[in-house]
Structures are given as structure tokens and as C-alpha cells.
Design an enzyme around this catalytic site. Sequence first.
Site, PDB file in Angstrom:
ATOM      1  N   GLU A 125       0.939  -1.044  -0.010  1.00 15.22           N
ATOM      2  CA  GLU A 125       0.084  -0.051   0.115  1.00 15.22           C
ATOM      3  C   GLU A 125       0.815   1.285  -0.006  1.00 15.22           C
ATOM      4  OE1 GLU A 125      -3.053  -0.438  -0.916  1.00 15.22           O
ATOM      5  OE2 GLU A 125      -3.005  -2.422  -0.474  1.00 15.22           O
ATOM      6  N   ASP A 216      -1.066  -1.663  -9.241  1.00 20.73           N
ATOM      7  CA  ASP A 216      -1.499  -2.744  -9.094  1.00 20.73           C
ATOM      8  C   ASP A 216      -1.961  -3.778 -10.307  1.00 20.73           C
ATOM      9  OD1 ASP A 216      -2.117  -2.275  -6.492  1.00 20.73           O
ATOM     10  OD2 ASP A 216      -3.957  -1.578  -6.444  1.00 20.73           O
TER      11      ASP A 216
END
Length: 735
Positions: A125, A216
Site C-alpha cells: 500500500e 496494481d
Amino acid sequence: MTGKVLFIMGLHSHQPVGNFDFVIEKATRECYHPFLEVLGTYPQIRMSLHYSGVLLEWIREHHCETFDLLGRLVGAGQVEMMGGGFDEPILVMIPDHDKAGQIQKQTDYLEKQFGVRPVGLWLAERVWEQCLVKPIADAGMRYVAVDDSHFKFAGLSGTDLCGYYTTEDQGRMLNIFPMSELLRYYVPFKDPEKTIEYLRAFAREDGTALVTYADDGEKFGSWPETHKHVYTDGWLERFFKLLTENADWIEFVTFAEALDRVEPLGQVFLPDASYREMMEWVLPVDSQHAYEDLVADFKEKGIWERAKFFVKGGFWRSFRAKYPEANEMYSKMMLVSEKVSRLGESPVSGQTNGRYEAARDELYQGQCNCSYWHGIFGGLYLPHLRYAVYNHLIAAENIADEELKGNREWCESQVVDYNFDRRPEVLLSSPHLSLYLVPHRGGHLAELDIRAKKFNPLSVLTRRPEAYHRTVLRSQEQKKEQDQEGPQVASIHDSVVFKSEGLEKMLQYDRYKREGLIDHVMGPEVTLDDFARGDFVELGDFVEGAYEFEVSKRGALQRVTMTRRGAVTGEQGPAALTIRKEVTLDAHEPTFTVTYEITGAEDRALRFVFGVEMCYAMLAPHADDRFYYLEEPDTTLRSTEGTSLRSTSVKLGDLATRVDVEGVRRFGLADGWQQLDIGITFSEPARLWTFPLETVSQSEAGFEAVYQGSVVLTHWTVVLERGESWKLKLEESHQ
């Protein structure tokens, strides 16, 4: 074309510990495998890829063809494998010894399976704090990559970001690459030509300009509508084809190659940060609304692009303050980590035949980040992910206790500030159960570990306001806008989808944290519907009032006695009322008992309804093998597995059922999937209410209602003459 640019492309792929197999299966079939297939047809394009260890293990077990394809690309030198924490923890969240262990486990796995040792790390993250430099460098990693917004918060911009920097902490050095935020929104949502135009602006004659795109992997087929867009409609083929057609001035390099090809641009010290959206999500609701309104105002004035890197959101660790449930999981993780560490240092650990390693691996799975926060992804709001965290943490604790305490029966208590709020909690533990009691918050039972099942049924999420509920309340307007715009592929950060009708009617919020042993004093006029909506008046001050407590032991029994000298509001005004509840845990049984003694005022008689609330997170409210039952004679009930639950019982309904039954002496919750029977017995016949607890939450698929648990309220009409006491005993068993 004069001038060249070095282009790094990196992708990160991960699935949460505890995610459903069918979800990972779909992601592998529609995203992970087809991406590698297309990449393999363009050998000129070199990439740096990161897969969390938990995902790699799943792919290896279930889709060896995908795993082997990845191995061939690594072997051909087309793919650099990046390291990280094996089970994708937020590194700042876990102790330093676990940071080292998680990174080492991933490094060893990649070397064993692919014959390569990573030299760089994907930061989960992109949560960055300067204190990470030392543990990452000590783990043998030479670089990390974070969003370019981190750098812009430090005052860098434009061509300052065409490269990488070094940083230092405690004498350790680390290289940091800025990942282009703009390219995150271009790829794969804009035409491929937009990326080419972007790269062209940075080309230099000396060929040292370095641009980094990393994001991602799931947006290449797993995010809503992207599989068709990326593969069926050919976006990825067009993108790769266009890149190779411009290979005379775009040179593809990996992170590791860039370190050897290009000198760092200088030294940098970045502020604590994550990607920009994450720092918005962590803000309290009112602050998040203010932030959104400020952004809208700046955009309307045309100054947002100039101002946005001076407007910073919150701090990732604040999710623990925003969501007490996240803090409780964190606190459990820290407690278990300390136990597992003690096991590793214990003289017995060398004689345990891998038991320390087994406990450590369970702990690492319980550190997977996804359940500890909430934003555009379901995360904390997904009960099966919270279940998985507790399942693995309890498993790790079981192993540590078995090895450190031996096979003897034991029962112990601890008075400890386990959740780091500077107020004491009481932990009762045996080989069968662990109870976490919070005297300063109504004497609640915050955690109940059924150790044989590795299950905490109190892992319920309280209904609370979220910033995106403002969007839900404007749902009709949003739907009209979508209808006018027609179908399109959008980033999930921009998409507005409602998965069911009437969500705005479900926006109900709790006044207190939903957990166990919550003491209510109410009037007789309160109905089940009132209670479910929270639309009633508490006559007492016991729900979250502080209880005094003392701990005692008698033989195999550990006992906590909690007392509150509070007040109840009656027709004649406030009156004194004392509630004393005694929680007892037996070393020999998976059972605990609670005895109540309620003493009225000396100056008047009192009449009220006393209730004890328990909230159970049983995962699947409509499953046939999960239901409430009531003791009645001459009835046999069996789970779908055929296991007898009680010889004399009748089914009341599934766990989404609203139940209103009087005269209950014994009832229970059955879970055939876990082969678990939670039975509760009362010394006085009770009135039983149940209802499902549902939240309206946001995920990458849209807004949806999510079952968080089942609320069970048992209550009694209490009549007290002056100074009189009323007593109750309840026993909860777990078979």
C-alpha cells in the site's frame, strides 16, 4: 526522434489471506494468466513484477500452468521478481523482527521457486515512514518504489522525478523510485497513445531520463469491466505494440537494471505518506467531507493541480483510531507476536519439530494488511477477511501456548493494557477459551476465542458513518448521471455502482461498539424494531460506563468481578442502581458463566427491563447449516453434515432472522460449517430478540449491504422494592 527515455514498468499482484477461492480463481483466469501470456509475446518489453507470497502459493497449488509461465519469463530475463513481506503486511504495523522474517520468507521462496534473489521490495500500500530504511536495508533490499506524490509532498516536481533518489536512516541507505501517479490513471484506462505522449515529454539526448510506472496488476482484468477492455477489446496488445514500435527511443529496464545504469539524482527524505487516496480514506468522516469539498472548490477555481501537493490527508496508522476493530486486531497480533517470539527464544523451541516455524507462519498470515483498513476496497468491512486474521492469530497462539505451557490444564488471568489505550483490560485464558474483558467500557466482552475452532465469534463491525454514505444518499442523482453517460470503463476510484436498491434506507448507525456482555436498562415500551434501529432511550448509564473490577482465582476457576454504581432514570427522576457481574472461566471446559446481581435504590421501588446483548459474527447468515435453535422436548436437530447438535431442540430460523420469543431457558447458534454449537442457558426465563447487523459499505465492485453479525438480546422485566436485589446466571458453552 531525438532523445531517449528509460521506462520501468512494474506490477504488483496480491489476494488477501482468507479470500474466497472462487475470487482468486477468477482473477487468475481473467487477469494474472492472460497478462503473462500477452507479455510473453513481446520479449522486448521487460518488467518488474511483484506477487505476494500468499498469492504465489495459491497459484502454484491451483494453476501450475500460470506459475510455470511466470517462471519461464523470469528464466528468460524478461521479468525481475520483486521481494516484499510474504503475506503482504503493512511493514510499519508489525514489529521489526517480523519485518525481517516476512521479507526473508519471501526472498527464500523466490530463490527456491525461481532461482533468483530479489534486490528490491514492493512496499504494501506504499505506506512509507523513514523508520523503514533500516529494516529494509538490513534485509538485503537495495530499493523500494513509492508514489511520486510522496516526493511532491517533499517539494519535488517535474524533471526532479525522472530518476531515483537515495535516503538514509541510522546509517543505512536505500534507493527510492517515484512511481508516476498520472500513469496510474492512464494505464489501462486511457488510449495507449497518451502514455507515449507522456514519455516523449521526458526524453533526453543522453538517455538518462528514467520514468517509472508501477501499479496494481488486478487492474489488467480483475477490476470491474477491465477484462473485456484489456483483452477482448485488445487494449493491452495495442499498448505493448505501440511501445515496441517506439523502442528506438523507449528503452525498457527493470528496477534492478536502472540502479546499475543510472546514478541517483540526489538524496531525499520523504514525509510519512501513502498514495493520495489512502490518505483521504483514513481521515475522520467530517474531515474527509471537508477535504472533498475543498478539492471540489479548488478544481472549480482551476487551482487544484497547483495546490494538491500542499493539501495532504491523514496518516495510515490512524485507521486504528478510526476503527476500534482494526486496533483490536492489531493488539491481538502484537500479543501473539510476542508469544511466538518467546517460543523462538525458548530452550524448548529446538525440540518442537517445526512448531516454532508453524506458529510463525500462522502469525505472518494474521499480519496480512487487507483487514486492517478500509477504503475503495472492502477490507475491514469483509467479515471473512476478519475471520481469517483471527483464525491464523489464534492458531499461532495455540501453538505457542501448547509449547510454552506443556500439556497440563491451566487457567490464567492478566490485567494488561492490551489495546494501548492506557486503561487496563482483563484477559482470561485457558486451553479452551480466551476472554478479553473491558471494564472501562461497560464491562464488555470484546473478544472470545474458541481455541479449538480458531474462531472469535465477536469479530463484529459496528455500524458507523462513512464519508461515502453521502454518495449513497444521493444515489438517484448518481444513477441518472450514469444513465446519461452510458457504459464506459472507469477507474474504480471514479466508478459509482449500486449493487442493490434501497441502500440509503439501511444507513443506520450504532451508539456504542457492538460486542458482548453489553448491559442495557430500558423501558417496557421498547420494541424489537426500536432496538434494531437504535431508536430508544437507555434509562441507565451502564452501556459504556466504567465498571470497577477485581480478579480472583479459586482452584481451576478464574474470575473477574465488575461493579458499577450507576443510575437509572425513572418517573421520579434519577435513582441509584448497582450492577455487579461476575465472569468465570473454568480450566477444564469450553464454557464461561456470568452471574448478575442488580441492586436497587434505598429510597424507592424500581421497574425496568434489563437486557444482555451479545453480537456474533457467523459469516453466512442465510446458509442452511447456520441458524438459531431453541430447546424444546421431543425434537431432533442435525446440521447439514449430519452431526447432532442437540437432542431436544427446534430451529428458529437462519442467522438473518428476526426472532421474538418469550420464556426462553436455553437457546443456541449452530454453525454446521465449523461444526460449532454455541449454547446459552439462563437461570431465569428470558425474552429473546435477534436481528442481523448490516452495513452499507464500498468496494471495488460498488456500494453494497454487508452482513456483519447477528445481534442477540436476552432481556427480563425487573421489579425491585427498596434496596432489593435481583439475580441472574447465564452460561455460554461452545461444543
